[in-house]
Scaffold this motif. Structure first.
Motif, PDB file in Angstrom:
ATOM      1  N   GLY A 133       0.851  -1.184   0.000  1.00  0.00           N
ATOM      2  CA  GLY A 133       0.000   0.000   0.000  1.00  0.00           C
ATOM      3  C   GLY A 133       0.884   1.229   0.000  1.00  0.00           C
ATOM      4  O   GLY A 133       2.094   1.142  -0.216  1.00  0.00           O
ATOM      5  N   PHE A 134       0.296   2.370   0.257  1.00  0.00           N
ATOM      6  CA  PHE A 134       1.089   3.600   0.315  1.00  0.00           C
ATOM      7  C   PHE A 134       0.860   4.280   1.658  1.00  0.00           C
ATOM      8  O   PHE A 134      -0.162   4.080   2.322  1.00  0.00           O
ATOM      9  CB  PHE A 134       0.729   4.555  -0.833  1.00  0.00           C
ATOM     10  CG  PHE A 134      -0.612   5.237  -0.697  1.00  0.00           C
ATOM     11  CD1 PHE A 134      -0.720   6.488  -0.107  1.00  0.00           C
ATOM     12  CD2 PHE A 134      -1.769   4.626  -1.158  1.00  0.00           C
ATOM     13  CE1 PHE A 134      -1.944   7.122   0.024  1.00  0.00           C
ATOM     14  CE2 PHE A 134      -3.005   5.247  -1.035  1.00  0.00           C
ATOM     15  CZ  PHE A 134      -3.092   6.503  -0.443  1.00  0.00           C
ATOM     16  N   SER A 135       1.856   5.040   2.083  1.00  0.00           N
ATOM     17  CA  SER A 135       1.735   5.837   3.294  1.00  0.00           C
ATOM     18  C   SER A 135       2.173   7.256   2.968  1.00  0.00           C
ATOM     19  O   SER A 135       2.939   7.484   2.025  1.00  0.00           O
ATOM     20  CB  SER A 135       2.603   5.266   4.426  1.00  0.00           C
ATOM     21  OG  SER A 135       3.970   5.308   4.071  1.00  0.00           O
ATOM     22  N   CYS A 136       1.688   8.214   3.738  1.00  0.00           N
ATOM     23  CA  CYS A 136       2.016   9.611   3.451  1.00  0.00           C
ATOM     24  C   CYS A 136       1.935  10.439   4.725  1.00  0.00           C
ATOM     25  O   CYS A 136       1.146  10.149   5.625  1.00  0.00           O
ATOM     26  CB  CYS A 136       1.097  10.187   2.383  1.00  0.00           C
ATOM     27  SG  CYS A 136      -0.660   9.939   2.690  1.00  0.00           S
TER      28      CYS A 136
ATOM     29  N   LEU B 104      -5.513   9.448  -5.904  1.00  0.00           N
ATOM     30  CA  LEU B 104      -6.042   8.169  -5.433  1.00  0.00           C
ATOM     31  C   LEU B 104      -6.302   7.201  -6.581  1.00  0.00           C
ATOM     32  O   LEU B 104      -6.129   5.990  -6.436  1.00  0.00           O
ATOM     33  CB  LEU B 104      -7.318   8.411  -4.628  1.00  0.00           C
ATOM     34  CG  LEU B 104      -7.074   9.133  -3.296  1.00  0.00           C
ATOM     35  CD1 LEU B 104      -8.385   9.560  -2.667  1.00  0.00           C
ATOM     36  CD2 LEU B 104      -6.294   8.256  -2.335  1.00  0.00           C
TER      37      LEU B 104
ATOM     38  N   ARG C  33      -3.064   5.555  -7.317  1.00  0.00           N
ATOM     39  CA  ARG C  33      -2.699   4.542  -6.313  1.00  0.00           C
ATOM     40  C   ARG C  33      -3.503   3.259  -6.528  1.00  0.00           C
ATOM     41  O   ARG C  33      -2.980   2.156  -6.391  1.00  0.00           O
ATOM     42  CB  ARG C  33      -2.965   5.083  -4.894  1.00  0.00           C
ATOM     43  CG  ARG C  33      -2.323   6.404  -4.568  1.00  0.00           C
ATOM     44  CD  ARG C  33      -0.827   6.315  -4.387  1.00  0.00           C
ATOM     45  NE  ARG C  33      -0.089   6.234  -5.643  1.00  0.00           N
ATOM     46  CZ  ARG C  33       0.122   7.283  -6.456  1.00  0.00           C
ATOM     47  NH1 ARG C  33      -0.377   8.474  -6.178  1.00  0.00           N
ATOM     48  NH2 ARG C  33       0.815   7.136  -7.564  1.00  0.00           N
TER      49      ARG C  33
ATOM     50  N   CYS D 127      -2.346  -0.687  -5.091  1.00  0.00           N
ATOM     51  CA  CYS D 127      -2.231  -0.513  -3.643  1.00  0.00           C
ATOM     52  C   CYS D 127      -3.431  -1.139  -2.936  1.00  0.00           C
ATOM     53  O   CYS D 127      -4.574  -0.988  -3.386  1.00  0.00           O
ATOM     54  CB  CYS D 127      -2.136   0.968  -3.283  1.00  0.00           C
ATOM     55  SG  CYS D 127      -0.585   1.747  -3.785  1.00  0.00           S
TER      56      CYS D 127
ATOM     57  N   GLY E  51      -4.263   2.761   1.942  1.00  0.00           N
ATOM     58  CA  GLY E  51      -3.552   4.019   2.072  1.00  0.00           C
ATOM     59  C   GLY E  51      -3.551   4.446   3.531  1.00  0.00           C
ATOM     60  O   GLY E  51      -4.598   4.460   4.172  1.00  0.00           O
TER      61      GLY E  51
ATOM     62  N   TYR F 256      -2.521   7.424   6.226  1.00  0.00           N
ATOM     63  CA  TYR F 256      -2.205   8.844   6.346  1.00  0.00           C
ATOM     64  C   TYR F 256      -1.791   9.155   7.783  1.00  0.00           C
ATOM     65  O   TYR F 256      -2.446   8.730   8.731  1.00  0.00           O
ATOM     66  CB  TYR F 256      -3.429   9.688   5.995  1.00  0.00           C
ATOM     67  CG  TYR F 256      -3.820   9.672   4.529  1.00  0.00           C
ATOM     68  CD1 TYR F 256      -3.886  10.854   3.808  1.00  0.00           C
ATOM     69  CD2 TYR F 256      -4.147   8.489   3.869  1.00  0.00           C
ATOM     70  CE1 TYR F 256      -4.256  10.862   2.466  1.00  0.00           C
ATOM     71  CE2 TYR F 256      -4.512   8.469   2.536  1.00  0.00           C
ATOM     72  CZ  TYR F 256      -4.565   9.667   1.838  1.00  0.00           C
ATOM     73  OH  TYR F 256      -4.922   9.671   0.509  1.00  0.00           O
TER      74      TYR F 256
ATOM     75  N   LEU G  80      -8.826   3.699   3.133  1.00  0.00           N
ATOM     76  CA  LEU G  80      -7.930   4.761   3.581  1.00  0.00           C
ATOM     77  C   LEU G  80      -8.038   4.907   5.089  1.00  0.00           C
ATOM     78  O   LEU G  80      -9.137   4.919   5.638  1.00  0.00           O
ATOM     79  CB  LEU G  80      -8.286   6.095   2.907  1.00  0.00           C
ATOM     80  CG  LEU G  80      -8.319   6.123   1.377  1.00  0.00           C
ATOM     81  CD1 LEU G  80      -8.777   7.491   0.893  1.00  0.00           C
ATOM     82  CD2 LEU G  80      -6.947   5.780   0.798  1.00  0.00           C
TER      83      LEU G  80
END
Length: 522
Positions: A301-304, A320, A323, A328, A331, A333, A375
């Motif tokens: 997945g992604f992280s931010c 999004l 992603r 992914c 997500g 955050y 998310l």
């Protein structure tokens, strides 16, 4: 023998004496706990995994006979049921009740079924085996440990998750990085990593977040040691935070073969925003890493980090959609917090002021409801579930120094709350019985329910607890407190200067005299 006496002996003992102490500590644990751990270790052996994966392949072969919705309902019922690891009053239980439904609505179960259907039988069976193993072993371990809480070698409160820092270096200098000033030292080697993981698991942990302090894939050799520890513990779920730029095909294939890990790749916004923080060309390198992970069947997945500079990018439809198209699975955050001292200007540029925060949260809620991608905003999670660390369900361990602390955002504790270099079994459980952690978990010195609401208030509460203990990084805590206060303080802004509206031209005789002109401050 008390834990303090054991620590004293371990600090001056030779290797043979340390081994004897480790054996003695293990023998002092309740018999049922030792039997269960031996059983779990046996199930994690390569021979046992070959058997359970064969059973998983048979189950996958029969899946056409079982309605998918029936399986989905059974899984949801198991996840949401109250148990020792998640009583109704626990933050973990509240998290499941609130957020698992969002995962369901965003198509997580559909993607899991598609993965099992599209992958080779061997790959699909390995993943299914890991999922079942994590759920079953976790539930059984908590049922056993709950009967002996506070006894020798058993934590007074059962943990569910832990943040574990293992890698001390990074090749990037990102603005707002919270670990930049805390780097240095040597990364623990394989034996030490295994010890740290096993100590956490022995206290009930079933999810371990590998979070830094640096980039875990910076050294391919060290990364292989980390992944070998993860592979040998298929009953534990791991998340690994990475900037992604060292993920090659070999590493992606190794991650794809593991069924108990999800890789969270840092992405700070669109290409221009991401490159501005991490360096020119970094966005495209991350995109290629995601392609490799997807090609090898890895879960990722992604992280931010959400800041005033990038919050609009992170909740935009285009971001999004990219992603989701990349494959992914989730997500994550996390809002900026001023742990790194980069000057008041940087703190002000990154901190979400109330107006910006309101805009971000409104848009986040909107895109979360509409996007087919789960998310999670970690601050929002804690807002609705309560502090996992205060409840005694989560802990932070610095694997480089051995220090134990409440969490990543509050990485402070008395000096004696650390794990020695001798890998003494049962030591973490003893440290969690320290008066500092007892006071922290009972909520002494009032605090907010979550750091995002009042980080400076939480730091002040921890500071008050530390006043009765010796802490070598007390000065760093004081600096952090001041930055948190500065970040949360309302900002005084100058009024906007506006030019007066031009007046229509009048005949010279009709213009007012200067004594009659209204003078006002712009």
């Amino acid at each position: 023998m008390t834990h303090r006496a054991i620590d004293s002996l371990a600090s001056s003992a030779g290797p043979s004496t340390v081994v004897e102490l480790v054996v003695a500590e293990e023998a002092a644990r309740p018999r049922a706990v030792r039997w269960f751990e031996a059983f779990a270790t046996m199930l994690a052996s390569p021979r046992a995994r070959r058997v359970t994966r064969t059973l998983a392949r048979w189950a996958l072969g029969l899946r056409a006979l079982v309605p998918g919705k029936l399986v989905e309902r059974a899984v949801l019922a198991f996840v949401k049921m109250e148990a020792e690891c998640c009583t109704q009053s626990s933050p973990y239980y509240k998290f499941l009740q609130r957020y698992v439904a969002q995962f369901e609505k965003s198509g997580t179960f559909a993607r899991a079924r598609a993965f099992l259907r599209e992958r080779s039988p061997t790959s699909a069976a390995a993943r299914l085996d890991a999922w079942v193993r994590i759920g079953a072993i976790t539930a059984l371990r908590h049922e056993v440990l709950a009967k002996y809480k506070g006894q020798r070698g058993v934590a007074p409160r059962l943990l569910t998750e832990a943040q574990l820092a293992l890698s001390p270096g990074c090749d990037l200098e990102c603005e707002g990085c919270y670990t930049r000033e805390d780097r240095g030292g040597s990364a623990p080697r394989r034996e030490r990593i295994a010890y740290l993981v096993d100590e956490l698991v022995s206290c009930g942990v079933f999810t371990i977040h590998i979070i830094g302090k640096g980039e875990p894939f910076l050294s391919p050799t060290w990364a292989r040691e980390l992944l070998s520890v993860i592979e040998e513990r298929p009953h534990v779920f791991f998340t690994i935070a990475t900037h992604g730029m060292h993920i090659d095909d070999e590493l992606a294939a190794r991650l794809g073969a593991l069924g108990n890990v999800i890789v969270l790749v840092s992405i700070d916004g669109n290409e221009a925003t991401h490159d501005a923080r991490r360096g020119a060309g970094s966005y495209q390198r991350v995109a290629r890493a995601l392609e490799r992970l997807r090609a090898h069947g890895a879960l990722f997945g992604f992280s931010c980090m959400v800041s005033k500079k990038n919050h609009e990018d992170l909740v935009s439809e285009a971001f999004l959609e990219a992603r989701r198209a990349a494959g992914c699975a989730v997500g994550v955050y996390s809002r900026y917090f001023p742990l790194s001292s980069e000057g008041a200007g940087v703190v002000d540029e990154l901190t979400l002021d109330p107006e910006t925060l309101a805009k971000y949260t409104a848009k986040f809620d909107a895109v979360r409801a509409s996007e087919g991608l789960p998310l999670l905003d970690l601050d929002e999670v804690e807002q609705h579930t309560g502090c996992h660390s205060r409840a005694g369900e989560s802990i932070y361990v610095d694997g480089i120094t051995g220090q134990i602390a409440p969490c990543l955002r509050v990485p402070f504790a008395p000096d004696e709350c650390s794990l020695d270099a001798h890998n003494t079994k049962g030591q973490l459980a003893a440290r969690l019985s320290h008066p500092f952690f007892n006071a922290y978990r009972t909520g002494e010195k009032s605090c907010p329910t979550w750091c995002g609401a009042n980080l400076s208030g939480e730091l002040g509460a921890v500071s008050a607890l530390l006043d009765s203990h010796c802490a070598s990084d007390r000065a760093r805590l004081s600096e952090y407190e001041q930055r948190a206060r500065d970040a949360s303080a309302p900002k005084r802004r100058l009024p906007v200067l506006r030019s007066p509206s031009p007046q229509p031209t009048q005949p010279r005789s009709a213009q007012p005299t200067e004594s009659k002109v209204s003078r006002s401050t712009p």
